[in-house]
Design a protein around this motif. Structure first.
Motif, PDB file in Angstrom:
ATOM      1  N   ARG A  75       0.841  -1.184   0.000  1.00  0.00           N
ATOM      2  CA  ARG A  75       0.000   0.000   0.000  1.00  0.00           C
ATOM      3  C   ARG A  75       0.884   1.245   0.000  1.00  0.00           C
ATOM      4  N   ALA A  77       0.256   5.306   0.620  1.00  0.00           N
ATOM      5  CA  ALA A  77      -0.782   6.207   1.119  1.00  0.00           C
ATOM      6  C   ALA A  77      -0.255   7.626   1.257  1.00  0.00           C
ATOM      7  N   TRP A  79      -1.213  10.972   3.383  1.00  0.00           N
ATOM      8  CA  TRP A  79      -2.006  11.425   4.524  1.00  0.00           C
ATOM      9  C   TRP A  79      -2.013  12.943   4.607  1.00  0.00           C
ATOM     10  N   ARG A  83      -6.641  12.017   7.824  1.00  0.00           N
ATOM     11  CA  ARG A  83      -7.289  11.343   6.692  1.00  0.00           C
ATOM     12  C   ARG A  83      -6.290  11.173   5.557  1.00  0.00           C
ATOM     13  N   HIS A  88      -3.950   0.284  -2.823  1.00  0.00           N
ATOM     14  CA  HIS A  88      -3.643  -0.989  -2.174  1.00  0.00           C
ATOM     15  C   HIS A  88      -3.718  -2.096  -3.218  1.00  0.00           C
ATOM     16  N   THR A 114      -8.483   3.563  -1.789  1.00  0.00           N
ATOM     17  CA  THR A 114      -9.308   3.667  -0.591  1.00  0.00           C
ATOM     18  C   THR A 114      -9.091   4.984   0.124  1.00  0.00           C
ATOM     19  N   CYS A 116      -8.714   6.642   3.801  1.00  0.00           N
ATOM     20  CA  CYS A 116      -8.250   6.183   5.102  1.00  0.00           C
ATOM     21  C   CYS A 116      -8.549   7.241   6.173  1.00  0.00           C
ATOM     22  N   TRP A 117      -8.782   6.797   7.397  1.00  0.00           N
ATOM     23  CA  TRP A 117      -8.890   7.707   8.535  1.00  0.00           C
ATOM     24  C   TRP A 117      -8.515   7.005   9.791  1.00  0.00           C
TER      25      TRP A 117
END
Length: 117
Positions: A75, A77, A79, A83, A88, A114, A116-117
């Motif tokens: 993954r 990500a 940020w 959030r 992924h 996706t 995210c939080w």
């Protein structure tokens, strides 16, 4: 020793150890990786084909994790505060242990974007 055997026995375990320690790439970016074995739910599935009757099956799955292809996932990500968004990818090879005449193999490689939080 063949090159592929060397990679499987030497390089892959080293990469696996490194992948078990996810670390931030920068202040708000994360790169994570996982590998190993998995358990598969034995839930009923339905295969649908155009012009053919549905095939309903309660599958018996096996993973065979130490054969040539392992389960792995990664993954990336981004940020912002609490959030983020992540891409992924998961490689999870499963084998149908109770095939029917119509269904001899089944596979999937889930990929997702996706929140995210």
């Amino acid at each position: 020793m063949p090159a592929s055997s060397f990679v499987r026995r030497s390089l892959l375990p080293l990469l696996a150890i490194l992948a078990m320690h996810p670390a931030p790439v920068a202040a708000q970016w994360r790169v994570e990786a996982w590998f190993g074995d998995a358990w598969n739910a034995r839930a009923p599935i339905t295969f649908t084909q155009d012009g053919q009757p549905d095939i309903k099956l309660t599958p018996n799955w096996s993973t065979r994790p130490w054969r040539p292809t392992w389960y792995y996932s990664g993954r990336v990500a981004k940020w912002s505060d609490d959030r983020g968004w992540a891409f992924h990818y998961m490689h999870h090879k499963i084998y149908l242990d109770n095939p029917t005449a119509e269904v001899t193999a089944s596979s999937a490689s889930p990929t997702a974007l996706t929140c995210c939080w």
